[in-house]
Design a protein around this motif. Structure first.
Motif, PDB file in Angstrom:
ATOM      1  N   THR A 117      49.509  35.716  50.185  1.00 55.01           N
ATOM      2  CA  THR A 117      49.011  35.844  51.619  1.00 55.01           C
ATOM      3  C   THR A 117      47.782  37.250  51.035  1.00 55.01           C
ATOM      4  OG1 THR A 117      51.132  35.878  52.628  1.00 55.01           O
ATOM      5  CG2 THR A 117      48.906  36.927  53.934  1.00 55.01           C
ATOM      6  N   ALA A 118      48.554  37.550  50.174  1.00 59.18           N
ATOM      7  CA  ALA A 118      47.250  38.399  50.263  1.00 59.18           C
ATOM      8  C   ALA A 118      45.741  38.276  49.886  1.00 59.18           C
ATOM      9  CB  ALA A 118      47.089  40.133  49.859  1.00 59.18           C
ATOM     10  N   LEU A 119      45.997  37.833  48.325  1.00 61.91           N
ATOM     11  CA  LEU A 119      44.618  36.860  48.065  1.00 61.91           C
ATOM     12  C   LEU A 119      44.662  35.526  48.937  1.00 61.91           C
ATOM     13  CD1 LEU A 119      46.162  37.148  44.074  1.00 61.91           C
ATOM     14  CD2 LEU A 119      44.492  38.943  45.600  1.00 61.91           C
ATOM     15  N   ASP A 120      44.724  35.020  49.504  1.00 58.71           N
ATOM     16  CA  ASP A 120      44.263  33.650  50.089  1.00 58.71           C
ATOM     17  C   ASP A 120      43.178  33.463  50.741  1.00 58.71           C
ATOM     18  OD1 ASP A 120      44.617  30.775  50.532  1.00 58.71           O
ATOM     19  OD2 ASP A 120      45.476  31.081  52.939  1.00 58.71           O
ATOM     20  N   GLN A 121      43.173  34.874  51.779  1.00 55.64           N
ATOM     21  CA  GLN A 121      42.063  35.176  52.429  1.00 55.64           C
ATOM     22  C   GLN A 121      40.915  35.344  51.601  1.00 55.64           C
ATOM     23  OE1 GLN A 121      42.630  38.794  54.329  1.00 55.64           O
ATOM     24  NE2 GLN A 121      44.425  39.583  52.790  1.00 55.64           N
ATOM     25  N   TYR A 122      41.177  35.285  50.006  1.00 55.79           N
ATOM     26  CA  TYR A 122      39.866  36.040  49.377  1.00 55.79           C
ATOM     27  C   TYR A 122      39.714  34.652  48.473  1.00 55.79           C
ATOM     28  CZ  TYR A 122      40.906  40.863  51.265  1.00 55.79           C
ATOM     29  OH  TYR A 122      40.634  41.520  52.386  1.00 55.79           O
ATOM     30  N   ARG A 123      39.730  33.441  48.587  1.00 50.39           N
ATOM     31  CA  ARG A 123      40.355  32.091  48.345  1.00 50.39           C
ATOM     32  C   ARG A 123      38.800  31.860  47.645  1.00 50.39           C
ATOM     33  NH1 ARG A 123      43.490  27.999  47.210  1.00 50.39           N
ATOM     34  NH2 ARG A 123      45.114  28.753  48.674  1.00 50.39           N
ATOM     35  N   ASP A 124      37.879  32.243  48.913  1.00 50.37           N
ATOM     36  CA  ASP A 124      36.250  31.804  48.479  1.00 50.37           C
ATOM     37  C   ASP A 124      35.652  32.664  47.014  1.00 50.37           C
ATOM     38  OD1 ASP A 124      36.080  34.261  49.455  1.00 50.37           O
ATOM     39  OD2 ASP A 124      34.364  33.996  50.881  1.00 50.37           O
ATOM     40  N   LEU A 125      36.109  33.331  46.382  1.00 50.65           N
ATOM     41  CA  LEU A 125      36.160  34.097  45.590  1.00 50.65           C
ATOM     42  C   LEU A 125      36.734  34.092  44.286  1.00 50.65           C
ATOM     43  CD1 LEU A 125      36.988  38.485  46.673  1.00 50.65           C
ATOM     44  CD2 LEU A 125      34.813  36.681  46.630  1.00 50.65           C
ATOM     45  N   PHE A 126      37.395  33.006  44.299  1.00 53.58           N
ATOM     46  CA  PHE A 126      38.004  32.140  43.309  1.00 53.58           C
ATOM     47  C   PHE A 126      37.476  31.230  42.506  1.00 53.58           C
ATOM     48  CE2 PHE A 126      41.839  34.794  45.069  1.00 53.58           C
ATOM     49  CZ  PHE A 126      41.628  35.252  43.867  1.00 53.58           C
ATOM     50  N   THR A 127      37.537  30.520  41.420  1.00 51.63           N
ATOM     51  CA  THR A 127      37.276  29.125  41.107  1.00 51.63           C
ATOM     52  C   THR A 127      38.271  28.653  40.834  1.00 51.63           C
ATOM     53  OG1 THR A 127      37.135  29.662  38.782  1.00 51.63           O
ATOM     54  CG2 THR A 127      35.062  30.163  39.945  1.00 51.63           C
ATOM     55  N   ALA A 128      39.371  28.258  41.114  1.00 48.88           N
ATOM     56  CA  ALA A 128      41.045  28.588  41.255  1.00 48.88           C
ATOM     57  C   ALA A 128      42.107  29.550  41.581  1.00 48.88           C
ATOM     58  CB  ALA A 128      41.093  27.687  39.669  1.00 48.88           C
ATOM     59  N   ILE A 160      38.838  33.310  38.127  1.00 46.58           N
ATOM     60  CA  ILE A 160      37.560  34.607  38.724  1.00 46.58           C
ATOM     61  C   ILE A 160      36.937  34.682  38.176  1.00 46.58           C
ATOM     62  CG2 ILE A 160      38.397  36.371  38.488  1.00 46.58           C
ATOM     63  CD1 ILE A 160      38.146  37.220  41.763  1.00 46.58           C
ATOM     64  N   GLU A 161      35.159  34.487  38.781  1.00 46.41           N
ATOM     65  CA  GLU A 161      33.690  35.292  38.005  1.00 46.41           C
ATOM     66  C   GLU A 161      34.673  36.398  37.478  1.00 46.41           C
ATOM     67  OE1 GLU A 161      31.421  33.520  36.558  1.00 46.41           O
ATOM     68  OE2 GLU A 161      31.756  31.362  37.266  1.00 46.41           O
ATOM     69  N   GLU A 162      34.030  37.421  36.412  1.00 43.40           N
ATOM     70  CA  GLU A 162      34.384  39.048  35.895  1.00 43.40           C
ATOM     71  C   GLU A 162      32.895  39.626  37.645  1.00 43.40           C
ATOM     72  OE1 GLU A 162      34.175  41.773  32.820  1.00 43.40           O
ATOM     73  OE2 GLU A 162      33.143  40.012  32.717  1.00 43.40           O
ATOM     74  N   SER A 163      32.345  39.406  37.919  1.00 40.77           N
ATOM     75  CA  SER A 163      31.787  40.214  39.187  1.00 40.77           C
ATOM     76  C   SER A 163      32.747  40.062  40.712  1.00 40.77           C
ATOM     77  CB  SER A 163      29.988  40.104  39.053  1.00 40.77           C
ATOM     78  OG  SER A 163      29.962  37.620  39.389  1.00 40.77           O
ATOM     79  N   GLN A 164      33.310  39.264  40.593  1.00 35.58           N
ATOM     80  CA  GLN A 164      34.290  38.664  42.149  1.00 35.58           C
ATOM     81  C   GLN A 164      35.730  39.522  41.752  1.00 35.58           C
ATOM     82  OE1 GLN A 164      31.984  36.958  44.016  1.00 35.58           O
ATOM     83  NE2 GLN A 164      31.913  35.717  44.500  1.00 35.58           N
ATOM     84  N   LEU A 165      35.659  39.758  40.204  1.00 39.86           N
ATOM     85  CA  LEU A 165      36.730  40.464  39.936  1.00 39.86           C
ATOM     86  C   LEU A 165      36.895  41.535  40.148  1.00 39.86           C
ATOM     87  CD1 LEU A 165      39.811  40.773  38.877  1.00 39.86           C
ATOM     88  CD2 LEU A 165      39.197  40.814  36.531  1.00 39.86           C
ATOM     89  N   ASP A 166      35.847  42.454  40.136  1.00 39.81           N
ATOM     90  CA  ASP A 166      34.861  43.746  40.802  1.00 39.81           C
ATOM     91  C   ASP A 166      34.925  43.760  42.001  1.00 39.81           C
ATOM     92  OD1 ASP A 166      35.299  44.286  38.023  1.00 39.81           O
ATOM     93  OD2 ASP A 166      32.829  44.366  37.984  1.00 39.81           O
ATOM     94  N   LYS A 167      34.905  42.728  42.796  1.00 39.57           N
ATOM     95  CA  LYS A 167      34.953  42.944  44.279  1.00 39.57           C
ATOM     96  C   LYS A 167      35.980  42.549  44.598  1.00 39.57           C
ATOM     97  CE  LYS A 167      32.659  40.490  48.481  1.00 39.57           C
ATOM     98  NZ  LYS A 167      31.031  39.379  49.023  1.00 39.57           N
ATOM     99  N   LEU A 168      36.970  41.614  44.782  1.00 36.46           N
ATOM    100  CA  LEU A 168      37.963  41.711  44.496  1.00 36.46           C
ATOM    101  C   LEU A 168      39.245  43.235  44.517  1.00 36.46           C
ATOM    102  CD1 LEU A 168      40.929  39.919  45.410  1.00 36.46           C
ATOM    103  CD2 LEU A 168      40.996  39.127  43.281  1.00 36.46           C
ATOM    104  N   THR A 169      39.242  43.834  43.412  1.00 34.04           N
ATOM    105  CA  THR A 169      39.159  45.144  42.656  1.00 34.04           C
ATOM    106  C   THR A 169      39.600  45.829  44.186  1.00 34.04           C
ATOM    107  OG1 THR A 169      39.584  44.855  40.248  1.00 34.04           O
ATOM    108  CG2 THR A 169      39.287  46.424  41.106  1.00 34.04           C
TER     109      THR A 169
END
Length: 775
Positions: A403-414, A426-435
């Motif tokens: 549930t926590a990650l699914d709402q940010y699904r657009d940040l992931f490549t898979a 996930i792209e490394e730049s997107q990981l920082d945003k997800l963090t």
């Protein structure tokens, strides 16, 4: 409360607290043992039919497979493909659930006469879940039907590609559903809204087994052992039909239907007749999982579906080597992660970046970090092949990672997974945003990562209660796992005796849990350091009871979950700062003079001390004691006097000397001897009072014993003195011994002897802690 391996605080609570009367009534009504009754009540299993099903699960309780969503469509498509000799491909997953799911589907189709191909995604090249490039390759091979197992519901775009190519798709999965389902020809899944299956906890292998059941009927039972492996390995709830799958699966394993599985069982040194769900969870599944973590898990499918013993042995030997290497990589990566964990100690979610970590161990690193910190953890490593970060997540109960990650699904490549575990790219730049974004999620779910972990125990017992029969009673509730945890036993105020370190790195604890009269062997993984840091050996211990077999001998063994200094032991530790044990010391006038006050309970000792040359303040026990350093010189004749003293004794240090002139302690009344003496007096006449030494000699009693017993008899009017002779009295009423002042006084003095003199110092302080003002 105790601190676990990391910074996690643990609170242990009783799962439920049924009264003794409730347990006994339940046991009588349901015709089960009291231990079984208590465990059933604690698990909320109280209905007669439910109890019967839970305790005696069998294949007759397997549910109608057509209760699963789209099962009829899936069977029609598969049957048509088999009959038309269409080219069928199975797309699996690289963990133990995925490997067993693929194996069950492959064997099922082969039994129907088909010759399917299968593909297990490569963790490093393909990532988690459906992969469009691999789907394209399968399409190029001319497949007519793709069956996904243990994955597929998250592959909306990938499945659309196949459908556009005219390829049929049957999805079989059990993972959490995305907002939009793929447009497959059939989706067999236990939690489709509006078509929820009676057992929503099925694993991927469980879902595929249900398809085998629908296609093959009773013949599908030959595959239930593989379904049991997937069910245990994927940590789904062992409730309902899952219990049947695991129970019957274990029975099937004992019949050696599958050459590869039998070879693996032998390699694990498992006694097949005693195989349990723990053997699956700790020996079989980790080896299958290791293939997908470090290599390609396709060999796992080959192993579980082969009939060639030589080929099976080759794969098993390779699997063993890979598993050993996996263990080394895990230890290295987890140790390397500790600095990052410490740096993020204030974060609610930990994001770990690997420094050369093997991608195949990310899930285990995340799991270990989660256990250590009780926080959700995402463990990642940069993948040079794909140019993105590959990751694996784990979360504790109470936090839904999906549930926590699914709402940010657009940040992931898979991305895919479920409440407590996930995999992603996930792209490394997107990981920082997800963090940054994900740190708000614990608060949204009302999950406090800094709160103590609440763990449950089931039975509060004594070491004397532990035996092989108890294990049999507990195992009535097996198989154990998610939703039906193995019962945890609490042992209160016991000692960790002879602790020593074991294991390659010396981190594991081998000890004996002991009380004053019994002991049991115990093992605590990763607990040796903790055992050395405790201030006292007296603990409350929590663990599961099992059997350790070595050199043909079976011994009870407790697998420790935790131990913590008990409240009683904490009080004893505090009192050791106040009280000093002088009971067996020689004490001189010089030593006595170093105290501020010397306390006396007996007037004779007090008066004698007053006449001596002691240069110290001497006080009676009921007088004010103002000194910081106090010596209790003599022993009281009554425990109540001592209780009153320690309730108001506020000294900083008190030495307990308890002097007495008695050489051998107080006489302990012997009822047998008392009756024998009284009978002798009643049956003999003319016994002179001054001849009692002859009576003592005749009866082989001590003269002091006879004098004491005789005084008690006089006080109770059992005997009387007539003209210097001891005779039977004409007692008109029955009297109790305790009515004799002499007897009562002696009992009180015996109690003083037992508690203040004979007990060890820890037990004495434990008794004092109920009364002492310092507690």
């Amino acid at each position: 409360m105790t601190v676990g391996d990391g910074l996690t605080l643990i609170n242990w609570e009783k799962r439920k607290n049924p009264s003794k009367q409730e347990i006994e009534k339940f046991a009588t009504d349901k015709k089960v043992d009291n231990i079984v009754a208590q465990l059933l009540i604690e698990r909320g299993i109280t209905d007669n039919l439910e109890i019967e099903s839970f305790l005696n699960s069998n294949v007759d309780e397997l549910q109608d497979p057509f209760g699963l969503h789209d099962m009829d469509k899936a069977l029609e498509i598969i049957d048509d493909a088999v009959q038309s000799q269409k080219k069928i491909a199975i797309y699996g997953d690289y963990d133990a659930d995925g490997v067993t799911s693929t194996s069950i589907m492959k064997l099922t189709l082969q039994k129907l006469g088909a010759k399917p191909i299968f593909y297990i995604p490569d963790r490093f090249k393909d990532g988690y879940g459906p992969n469009l490039d691999r789907y394209k390759e399968l399409a190029d091979k001319g497949i007519d039907l793709l069956i996904t197992v243990d994955n597929g519901v998250s592959g909306k775009d990938q499945i659309k590609y196949l459908k556009d190519q005219g390829i049929q798709v049957v999805v079989t999965d059990h993972h959490d559903l995305p907002k939009e389902l793929p447009e497959a020809d059939a989706i067999v899944h236990p939690t489709i809204p509006g078509a929820e299956y009676v057992c929503p906890y099925l694993s991927g292998a469980g879902v595929v087994f249900k398809i085998a059941d629908a296609l093959l009927g009773d013949e599908a039972l030959e595959l239930i052992d593989l379904a049991a492996i997937g069910t245990v390995a994927d940590s789904v709830a062992l409730k309902g039909e899952n219990r049947v799958i695991v129970s019957e699966g274990l029975r099937q394993m004992r019949q050696n239907h599958h050459v590869g599985l039998s070879t693996l069982i032998k390699k694990c040194k498992i006694k097949v007749n005693d195989i349990s769900e723990e053997d699956i969870g700790f020996k079989i599944a980790p080896r299958i999982n290791a293939l997908g973590r470090l290599d390609n898990a396709s060999s796992g499918v080959e192993l579980l579906t082969t009939g060639d013993e030589t080929f099976a042995k080759e794969i098993v030997d390779e699997t063993e080597d890979i598993n050993s290497h996996r263990q080394e990589l895990v230890n290295s990566a987890f140790n390397d992660a500790q600095d990052q964990i410490e740096a993020q100690k204030d974060n609610g979610v930990l994001i770990l970046k690997g420094n050369g970590w093997h991608q195949g161990v990310l899930g285990i690193v995340a799991s270990r970090a989660m256990d250590q910190e009780n926080k959700p953890v995402l463990a990642t490593q940069f993948d040079e092949n794909s140019g993105v970060m590959k990751g694996s997540g784990r979360s504790p109960e109470g936090f839904n990672l999906f549930t926590a990650l699914d709402q940010y699904r657009d940040l992931f490549t898979a991305f895919g997974g479920h409440a407590q575990a996930c995999g992603f790219s996930i792209e490394e730049s997107q990981l920082d945003k997800l963090t940054e974004l994900i740190q708000a999620e614990p608060a949204k779910q009302n999950f406090d990562p800094h709160a103590p972990v609440v763990k449950k125990y089931d039975l509060s017992l004594k070491i004397a209660d532990l035996n092989f029969d108890l294990i049999k009673k507990i195992n009535r509730l097996a198989p154990f796992g998610m939703g039906n945890p193995k019962p945890v036993i609490k042992l209160t105020n016991v000692e960790l005796a002879q602790p020593r370190s074991i294991g390659k790195d010396g981190t594991h604890l081998k000890t004996q849990v002991a009380d004053q009269s019994h002991q049991v062997d115990a093992i605590g993984f990763g607990m040796y350091q903790k055992s050395q840091e405790e201030e006292t050996d007296v603990c409350d211990v929590y663990g599961e009871l099992g059997i350790n077999e070595w050199a043909g001998r079976k011994n009870l063994q407790l697998m420790l979950d935790d131990f913590q200094v008990s409240p009683a032991a904490q009080k004893v530790q505090e009192l050791k700062k106040v009280y000093l044990d002088y009971r067996n010391k020689r004490i001189s006038t010089e030593i006595i003079n170093h105290f501020d006050d010397v306390v006396f309970f007996n007037e004779a000792y007090y008066e004698a001390a007053k006449r001596s040359k002691l240069q110290v303040n001497m006080v009676r026990y009921d007088e004010d004691v103002s000194g910081d350093n106090v010596l209790i010189y003599d022993r009281p004749h009554n425990l109540d006097l001592f209780k009153k003293f320690i309730k108001k004794n506020k000294s900083q240090h008190t030495a307990l000397f308890f002097h007495t002139n008695l050489a051998n302690g107080y006489l302990k009344p012997d009822m047998v001897k008392m009756k024998e003496l009284l009978k002798y007096i009643y049956s003999h006449q003319n016994i002179q009072a001054n001849q009692m030494d002859l009576v003592a000699k005749y009866l082989n009693f001590e003269k002091n014993d006879v004098d004491f017993y005789l005084k008690v008899f006089f006080e109770l009017n059992f005997v009387k003195m007539v003209n210097g002779f001891v005779e039977k009295a004409d007692a008109s009423q029955q009297r109790e011994l305790i009515e004799s002042p002499t007897y009562l006084k002696r009992l009180q003095r015996n109690e003083v002897e037992k508690i203040l003199i004979e007990s060890n110092f820890d037990d004495l302080l434990s008794w004092m802690s109920d009364y002492d003002c310092h507690c």
